[in-house]
Scaffold this motif. Sequence first.
Motif, PDB file in Angstrom:
ATOM      1  N   ASP A   5       0.771  -1.362   0.027  1.00 19.86           N
ATOM      2  CA  ASP A   5      -0.419   0.280  -0.116  1.00 19.86           C
ATOM      3  C   ASP A   5       1.028   1.469   0.395  1.00 19.86           C
ATOM      4  N   ASN A   6       2.507   1.491   0.355  1.00 20.18           N
ATOM      5  CA  ASN A   6       2.894   1.793  -0.068  1.00 20.18           C
ATOM      6  C   ASN A   6       2.736   2.780  -0.861  1.00 20.18           C
ATOM      7  N   PRO A   7       2.283   4.630  -0.736  1.00 21.38           N
ATOM      8  CA  PRO A   7       2.494   5.303  -1.330  1.00 21.38           C
ATOM      9  C   PRO A   7       2.915   6.125  -1.473  1.00 21.38           C
ATOM     10  N   TYR A   8       4.367   6.387  -1.086  1.00 21.43           N
ATOM     11  CA  TYR A   8       5.383   6.985  -2.040  1.00 21.43           C
ATOM     12  C   TYR A   8       6.661   6.576  -2.989  1.00 21.43           C
ATOM     13  N   ARG A   9       6.758   7.540  -4.214  1.00 25.88           N
ATOM     14  CA  ARG A   9       7.164   6.868  -4.889  1.00 25.88           C
ATOM     15  C   ARG A   9       8.865   7.745  -5.123  1.00 25.88           C
ATOM     16  N   PRO A  10       9.817   7.531  -4.587  1.00 26.82           N
ATOM     17  CA  PRO A  10      11.474   7.939  -4.426  1.00 26.82           C
ATOM     18  C   PRO A  10      11.627   7.447  -6.346  1.00 26.82           C
ATOM     19  N   GLY A  11      12.634   8.461  -7.351  1.00 23.46           N
ATOM     20  CA  GLY A  11      13.098   7.995  -8.340  1.00 23.46           C
ATOM     21  C   GLY A  11      12.539   9.089  -9.027  1.00 23.46           C
ATOM     22  N   ALA A  12      13.491   8.435 -10.050  1.00 16.97           N
ATOM     23  CA  ALA A  12      13.689  10.461 -11.251  1.00 16.97           C
ATOM     24  C   ALA A  12      12.003   9.880 -12.165  1.00 16.97           C
ATOM     25  N   GLY A  13      11.289  10.920 -11.998  1.00 15.52           N
ATOM     26  CA  GLY A  13      10.426  11.300 -13.015  1.00 15.52           C
ATOM     27  C   GLY A  13       9.250  10.291 -12.372  1.00 15.52           C
ATOM     28  N   ARG A  14       8.927   9.948 -11.532  1.00 14.67           N
ATOM     29  CA  ARG A  14       8.165  10.281 -10.867  1.00 14.67           C
ATOM     30  C   ARG A  14       7.065  10.151 -10.044  1.00 14.67           C
ATOM     31  N   ARG A  15       5.401   9.948 -10.376  1.00 10.24           N
ATOM     32  CA  ARG A  15       4.725  10.845 -10.360  1.00 10.24           C
ATOM     33  C   ARG A  15       4.191  10.832  -8.178  1.00 10.24           C
ATOM     34  N   PRO A  16       4.360  11.494  -7.867  1.00  8.11           N
ATOM     35  CA  PRO A  16       4.491  11.661  -6.357  1.00  8.11           C
ATOM     36  C   PRO A  16       2.891  11.594  -6.582  1.00  8.11           C
ATOM     37  N   PRO A  17       2.690  10.937  -5.379  1.00  9.20           N
ATOM     38  CA  PRO A  17       1.142  10.227  -5.234  1.00  9.20           C
ATOM     39  C   PRO A  17       0.193  12.323  -4.622  1.00  9.20           C
ATOM     40  N   LEU A  18       1.337  13.735  -3.894  1.00 12.04           N
ATOM     41  CA  LEU A  18       0.553  14.407  -3.646  1.00 12.04           C
ATOM     42  C   LEU A  18       1.516  15.539  -4.631  1.00 12.04           C
ATOM     43  N   VAL A 247      -0.492  13.468   3.333  1.00 12.02           N
ATOM     44  CA  VAL A 247      -1.230  13.469   2.785  1.00 12.02           C
ATOM     45  C   VAL A 247      -1.981  12.686   2.548  1.00 12.02           C
ATOM     46  N   PRO A 248      -1.031  12.004   1.600  1.00 10.45           N
ATOM     47  CA  PRO A 248      -0.616  10.459   0.999  1.00 10.45           C
ATOM     48  C   PRO A 248      -1.440   9.429   2.004  1.00 10.45           C
ATOM     49  N   ALA A 249      -0.042   9.913   3.343  1.00 12.57           N
ATOM     50  CA  ALA A 249      -0.621   8.956   4.725  1.00 12.57           C
ATOM     51  C   ALA A 249      -2.325   8.933   4.938  1.00 12.57           C
ATOM     52  N   ARG A 250      -2.494   9.790   4.974  1.00 12.13           N
ATOM     53  CA  ARG A 250      -4.068  10.294   6.020  1.00 12.13           C
ATOM     54  C   ARG A 250      -5.105   9.373   5.234  1.00 12.13           C
ATOM     55  N   ASP A 251      -4.876   9.866   3.467  1.00  9.24           N
ATOM     56  CA  ASP A 251      -5.965   8.602   2.462  1.00  9.24           C
ATOM     57  C   ASP A 251      -6.085   7.168   2.352  1.00  9.24           C
ATOM     58  N   LEU A 252      -4.886   7.493   3.518  1.00  4.66           N
ATOM     59  CA  LEU A 252      -4.824   5.521   3.756  1.00  4.66           C
ATOM     60  C   LEU A 252      -5.461   5.124   4.937  1.00  4.66           C
ATOM     61  N   GLU A 253      -5.953   6.555   5.383  1.00  2.00           N
ATOM     62  CA  GLU A 253      -5.954   6.217   7.108  1.00  2.00           C
ATOM     63  C   GLU A 253      -4.794   5.710   8.154  1.00  2.00           C
ATOM     64  N   VAL A 254      -3.562   6.496   7.827  1.00  2.00           N
ATOM     65  CA  VAL A 254      -2.498   6.882   8.322  1.00  2.00           C
ATOM     66  C   VAL A 254      -1.750   8.167   8.818  1.00  2.00           C
ATOM     67  N   GLU A 255      -1.613   8.124  10.156  1.00  2.00           N
ATOM     68  CA  GLU A 255      -1.457   9.249  10.745  1.00  2.00           C
ATOM     69  C   GLU A 255       0.035   8.950  11.187  1.00  2.00           C
ATOM     70  N   TRP A 256       1.051  10.200  10.874  1.00  2.00           N
ATOM     71  CA  TRP A 256       2.002  10.341  11.404  1.00  2.00           C
ATOM     72  C   TRP A 256       2.093  11.240  12.667  1.00  2.00           C
TER      73      TRP A 256
END
Length: 392
Positions: A5-18, A247-256
């Motif tokens: 479910d990991n929303p984060y996208r490190p890497g060249a040109g990868r579209r971020p979740p937000l 925001v990307p975490a919250r969209d998946l009901e995860v909080e920091w």
Amino acid sequence: MNPVDNPYRPGAGRRPPLLAGRASLLDNFEVVQTRAEVRGEGDRSWVLNGLRGVGKTVLLGELFARATARQWIAAKIEVGASGPLPAALSRALTASMRRATGHHPEARLRRLLGVLKGFSLRVDPTGAFSVGVDVDAVRGIADTGRLGDDLSGLLEVMSETARDLGIGVLILVDELQEAPEESLAAINTAVHHLGQLDPAPPVLLVGAGLPSLPAQLADATSYAERLYEYRNVGLLDPGAAREALVVPARDLEVEWNPDALEAALDVARGYPYFLQAIGKHVWDAARTDVIDADDVEVGLEAARQEVDDGLYRSRWERATPAQRDVMRALAHLGGAEPAPVADIAVAAGKARTSDISVARVELIKKGLVYAPERGLLAFTVPGMHEFVARQN
Ligand SMILES: Nc1ncnc2c1ncn2[C@@H]1O[C@H](COP(=O)(O)OP(=O)(O)O)[C@@H](O)[C@H]1O
Ligand SMILES: [Mg+2]
């Protein structure tokens, strides 16, 4: 937490979740689109310049998606990725016309298709020209063999067609700093030509590249300073950086947890690539759907590893010993800031500034450093100085 479910996208040109912190640029693009569609008018072309990993490629991707969603003629190329620039452009434009023939009446596209075919046969004689419609090449408009003139002619006809259809034309060129000077001059010529037309044609060219790009364009033709709207794509401000993680975490009901978030933001310093790398590894390390400081500590270690391996080490390993000496001196003197070439030469133990010329030019060619101004040198990647300082 589940890596699936990991929303984060490190890497060249990868579209971020937000796509955080880029609202004003995207709002401006919305105005460009509407003006083109409603009034058939265009605006000055754009240059997006910034360090590696700040999100230039992602922005180009977003503009492309927005343009194609509104049936625009849109072409995107990356300099150096697929052959010489003119041929790459011709292929991307041909692909854009293939899409256009699916959306717009063929009769209104025929003239443009013929002109594009003439252009394409000239710059890419071995490539196959196929737009799904049989047309004869139009001679004498975009096939002279002088790229600046041919692009001018082609884009002018494109803009007439677009205006007639109530759409616009978007041309995106990534890594533009890699283009040879003659290609930059040709692009300047075409943009200059479009700028002289009245009313302004609904064509937007967006070039993206390293911070050296504005100076390179100006070196290619003297009038380039006034041709483009230069937009620096920089680090995210604190609010946007926070959103990029939360925001990307919250969209998946995860909080920091607040302290976990602060620790992560401290390390990321608003750098988009770091934010994604940290987000990804902290997520994978987290044990519950509330991310805490301990998760961050574990995740940061893995994120550091990823950034070292993915960003810094390959660049360092591509450098020769002499080039590494220059990078060490730059890291020591400038850190994240530019340093004078003359001082770098001294710090590298050389008698004359010219003794590091070869290494300096090669490092610039490899895209490891750039000259923010004449006589200065800086790293193209945020944090590179710290990595270099750790190497022996
Ligand atoms: N506005 C943004 N908000 C959050 N993350 C971003 C943003 N822009 C880019 N990123 C992330 O940063 C990284 C680098 O983006 P990229 O477009 O390749 O940078 P550049 O082309 O400037 O080198 C990617 O992992 C991407 O997901
Ligand atoms: Mg890029």
